[in-house]
Design an enzyme around this catalytic site. Structure first.
Site, mmCIF file in Angstrom:
data_model
loop_
_atom_site.group_PDB
_atom_site.id
_atom_site.type_symbol
_atom_site.label_atom_id
_atom_site.label_comp_id
_atom_site.label_asym_id
_atom_site.label_seq_id
_atom_site.Cartn_x
_atom_site.Cartn_y
_atom_site.Cartn_z
ATOM 1 N N GLU A 111 -12.342 15.660 -10.814
ATOM 2 C CA GLU A 111 -12.764 15.433 -9.369
ATOM 3 C C GLU A 111 -12.439 14.266 -9.461
ATOM 4 O O GLU A 111 -12.106 13.713 -9.673
ATOM 5 C CB GLU A 111 -14.476 16.477 -9.248
ATOM 6 C CG GLU A 111 -14.461 17.715 -9.645
ATOM 7 C CD GLU A 111 -15.866 18.344 -9.598
ATOM 8 O OE1 GLU A 111 -16.141 18.368 -8.153
ATOM 9 O OE2 GLU A 111 -16.443 18.206 -10.539
ATOM 10 N N HIS A 227 -18.656 16.911 2.018
ATOM 11 C CA HIS A 227 -17.053 17.416 1.641
ATOM 12 C C HIS A 227 -16.514 17.615 2.126
ATOM 13 O O HIS A 227 -16.701 17.794 3.186
ATOM 14 C CB HIS A 227 -18.230 18.805 0.919
ATOM 15 C CG HIS A 227 -17.531 18.445 -0.126
ATOM 16 N ND1 HIS A 227 -15.895 19.703 0.231
ATOM 17 C CD2 HIS A 227 -17.439 18.630 -1.836
ATOM 18 C CE1 HIS A 227 -15.196 19.663 -1.445
ATOM 19 N NE2 HIS A 227 -16.910 19.781 -2.746
ATOM 20 N N ARG A 273 -15.169 10.947 -2.407
ATOM 21 C CA ARG A 273 -14.995 11.863 -1.284
ATOM 22 C C ARG A 273 -15.337 11.486 0.663
ATOM 23 O O ARG A 273 -14.877 11.878 0.964
ATOM 24 C CB ARG A 273 -16.397 12.511 -1.592
ATOM 25 C CG ARG A 273 -16.211 13.972 -1.826
ATOM 26 C CD ARG A 273 -17.643 14.936 -1.829
ATOM 27 N NE ARG A 273 -17.079 15.767 -3.293
ATOM 28 C CZ ARG A 273 -18.021 16.174 -3.983
ATOM 29 N NH1 ARG A 273 -19.620 15.578 -4.270
ATOM 30 N NH2 ARG A 273 -18.215 16.869 -5.194
ATOM 31 N N HIS A 334 -22.948 18.038 3.026
ATOM 32 C CA HIS A 334 -22.864 18.588 1.355
ATOM 33 C C HIS A 334 -24.730 18.249 0.607
ATOM 34 O O HIS A 334 -24.534 18.339 0.067
ATOM 35 C CB HIS A 334 -21.757 18.482 1.311
ATOM 36 C CG HIS A 334 -21.113 18.655 -0.216
ATOM 37 N ND1 HIS A 334 -21.936 19.849 -0.954
ATOM 38 C CD2 HIS A 334 -20.999 17.956 -1.710
ATOM 39 C CE1 HIS A 334 -21.515 20.200 -2.198
ATOM 40 N NE2 HIS A 334 -21.179 19.309 -2.912
ATOM 41 N N ARG A 369 -21.772 9.335 -3.570
ATOM 42 C CA ARG A 369 -21.731 9.732 -5.311
ATOM 43 C C ARG A 369 -20.248 10.405 -5.510
ATOM 44 O O ARG A 369 -19.522 10.898 -4.878
ATOM 45 C CB ARG A 369 -22.798 11.217 -4.647
ATOM 46 C CG ARG A 369 -23.092 12.702 -6.542
ATOM 47 C CD ARG A 369 -24.178 13.399 -6.071
ATOM 48 N NE ARG A 369 -22.896 13.655 -5.173
ATOM 49 C CZ ARG A 369 -22.491 15.253 -5.421
ATOM 50 N NH1 ARG A 369 -22.388 15.135 -6.378
ATOM 51 N NH2 ARG A 369 -22.427 16.335 -4.291
HETATM 52 C C1 SIN Z 1 -17.626 20.416 -5.340
HETATM 53 O O1 SIN Z 1 -17.340 21.275 -6.529
HETATM 54 O O2 SIN Z 1 -16.243 20.206 -4.896
HETATM 55 C C2 SIN Z 1 -18.874 20.072 -5.593
HETATM 56 C C3 SIN Z 1 -19.336 19.296 -6.398
HETATM 57 C C4 SIN Z 1 -19.991 18.329 -6.028
HETATM 58 O O3 SIN Z 1 -20.716 17.981 -5.150
HETATM 59 O O4 SIN Z 1 -20.517 17.416 -7.626
#
Ligand code: SIN
Length: 508
Positions: A111, A227, A273, A334, A369
């Site tokens: 991610e 998000h 993010r 988010h 985060r």
């Molecule tokens: C996501 O799956 O993009 C969200 C995961 C997260 O917020 O840590």
């Protein structure tokens, strides 16, 4: 009055996991205002970060966490987080969470802002649902008392310590009191503050509001994470499209079809993010549009279906085959980085009161985060809170020097009556991804007036009162912080400033 060893507020992963550990040490009561399965956890897609793969290490995980957190991460707390990750995963496996494996090895996804693949998942993109199901089944069978549809109103404080709480049974409309030796807040986030949010309707900031009213310290409230990629289809409710989709090779494209992220950050589509969310906003304002595209059509279709079964099905059910057409997306509120301030043992500033999960502020997220650190934080610090509760020597968080109270309401009583939709619209417009002194001052005036107009009498009005208090905390913190850092961006102070490299703490 019923009396327990542990009263736990909330039934997401934080509450259930804490309950499963605490039941070995005393009578446990879980209070949840919806059904036990209704929580943010259930909707988590990405997974849990843990440095268990080849070439990874807790040190590398720590460095990624610090970098994403934009200079505000509490390094001691983050070290506790990454060092305990492997044990946390082992514990969840012990409780029956079926993480995805191949040839006996955990599968690791990627991610944003992670330098290696380290996100463990279950059912592809159904990680939260699997965790919630496994833990709630166990809790139901384990002798824990679970009271559903009970909304906590306020903590009971005697001689400076929390000794229980008052709660409303929303079905009978009766207020009841419960006594607890230890009270653990595990009530999740506040995504319902915003018009566009990935959070379920239960995310109304209750834990933060309850704790602040009782006199606990609350910190980092200006940092709300948006998000970058929520599904944007006309008439279809907001639905998260996991960052793991970009981790598998998904590419963001603007209305011209250009993959634009290289213009904004060296990590391109896997940048932190906050950077991706603002880049999308910029593309939208240049094109005067309301969505960009997340493109996975160049990836193997069978792989996309297997890795993201929930997302594939949800989009298909709404007429979009993501293996053939790009996914329209835009940012959505988010996650709350801030919350009830705790030590690395989950202790708040009030003796007898612990907090874990999204409602807590351990300091591990700083200003932004790192993806999939939140489920990890929950497990690591819930375990430590229960551990701490067993020790004779406990030490609540020491009061923060320079903590302040929300200034008294100055707004007039003119204007529309407060409503959830009005609040969400105001926060989205004036206290959202991009803020300014002007927009924040405008929001402050309206919120202050609204606060004085709500008389909590049932669940919706209690939730609105809690949200309004959280909105004030977010807005006051954002007004005070005259810089831009992580998820907090102000057009009138667009750069970070060294003088602001400290946390903002509120106490009534
Ligand atoms: C996501 O799956 O993009 C969200 C995961 C997260 O917020 O840590």
């Amino acid at each position: 009055m019923a009396s327990y060893g542990y009263i736990i507020v909330g039934s997401g992963i934080a509450g259930l996991y804490a309950a499963l550990l605490a039941r070995e040490h005393g009578r446990v009561l879980i209070l949840t205002k919806g059904s036990i399965e209704e929580s943010n956890t259930r909707w988590a897609q990405g997974g849990i970060a843990a440095a268990i793969g080849e070439g990874d290490s807790p040190e590398l995980h720590l460095q990624d966490t610090l970098r994403a957190g934009a200079g505000l991460v509490d390094e001691d707390a983050a070290r506790v987080l990454v060092d305990n990750a492997a044990d946390a995963i082992a514990d969840l496996v012990r409780f029956g969470v079926p993480f995805d494996t191949a040839d006996g090895e955990m599968l690791l996804g990627r991610e944003g802002a992670h330098s290696v693949n380290r996100v463990i998942h279950a059912g592809g993109d159904a990680t939260g649902a699997h965790i919630e199901f496994s833990l709630s089944q166990l809790a139901r069978l384990s002798g824990v008392t679970i009271l559903e549809y009970v909304q906590v109103l306020d903590l009971v404080v005697e001689d400076g310590a929390v000794v229980g709480l008052k709660a409303l049974d929303t079905r009978s409309n009766r207020v009841e009191s419960f006594r607890g030796t230890q009270t653990i807040l595990a009530s999740g986030g506040l995504g319902q503050l915003y018009r566009v949010s990935t959070n379920p309707t239960v995310a109304t900031g209750d834990g933060v509001a309850i704790a602040y009213r009782a006199g606990a310290e609350v910190s980092d409230m200006e940092f709300v994470q948006f998000h970058p990629t929520a599904l944007r289809l006309p008439g279809v409710p907001v639905f998260l499209i996991s960052e793991a989709v970009r981790g598998e090779g998904g590419v963001l494209r603007n209305a011209e079809g250009e993959s634009f992220m290289a213009r904004y950050h060296e990590m391109e589509d896997l940048a932190p993010r906050d950077i991706v969310a603002r880049a999308i906003l910029n593309e939208l304002s240049e094109a005067n549009g309301d969505h960009v595209y997340l493109d996975v059509t160049h990836l193997d279709a069978a792989r996309v279906r297997a890795r993201f079964p929930q997302i594939y099905k949800h989009c298909m059910d709404n007429g979009l085959d993501i293996t053939a057409s790009a996914i329209p997306v835009s940012p959505a509120a988010h996650y709350m980085m801030g919350g009830v301030r705790t030590t690395t043992w989950g202790e708040t500033t009030l003796p007898g009161l612990y907090a874990c999960g999204e409602c807590a502020n351990t300091g591990v997220h700083g200003a932004n985060r790192l993806a999939s650190n939140s489920l990890l934080e929950t497990v690591v610090f819930a375990r430590r809170a229960v551990q701490r509760s067993l020790e004779a020597e406990r030490s609540p968080a020491r009061p923060w020097p320079g903590s302040v109270a929300i200034p008294p309401a100055e707004g007039g009583a003119e204007g529309p009556h407060p409503s959830l939709s009005g609040l969400q619209e105001l926060m989205w417009r004036d206290v959202g991804i991009v803020r300014s002194g002007e927009s924040l001052s405008r929001a402050r005036g309206v919120l202050a007036a609204w606060q004085g107009m709500v008389e909590p009498s049932d669940r919706p009005s209690q939730e609105l009162a809690n949200l309004l208090l959280c909105a004030r905390l977010v807005t006051e913190a954002a007004l005070a912080r005259q810089e831009s850092r992580g998820a907090h961006f102000r057009t009138d102070y667009p750069e970070p400033a060294d003088s602001w490299r400290h946390r903002l703490v509120f106490r009534r």
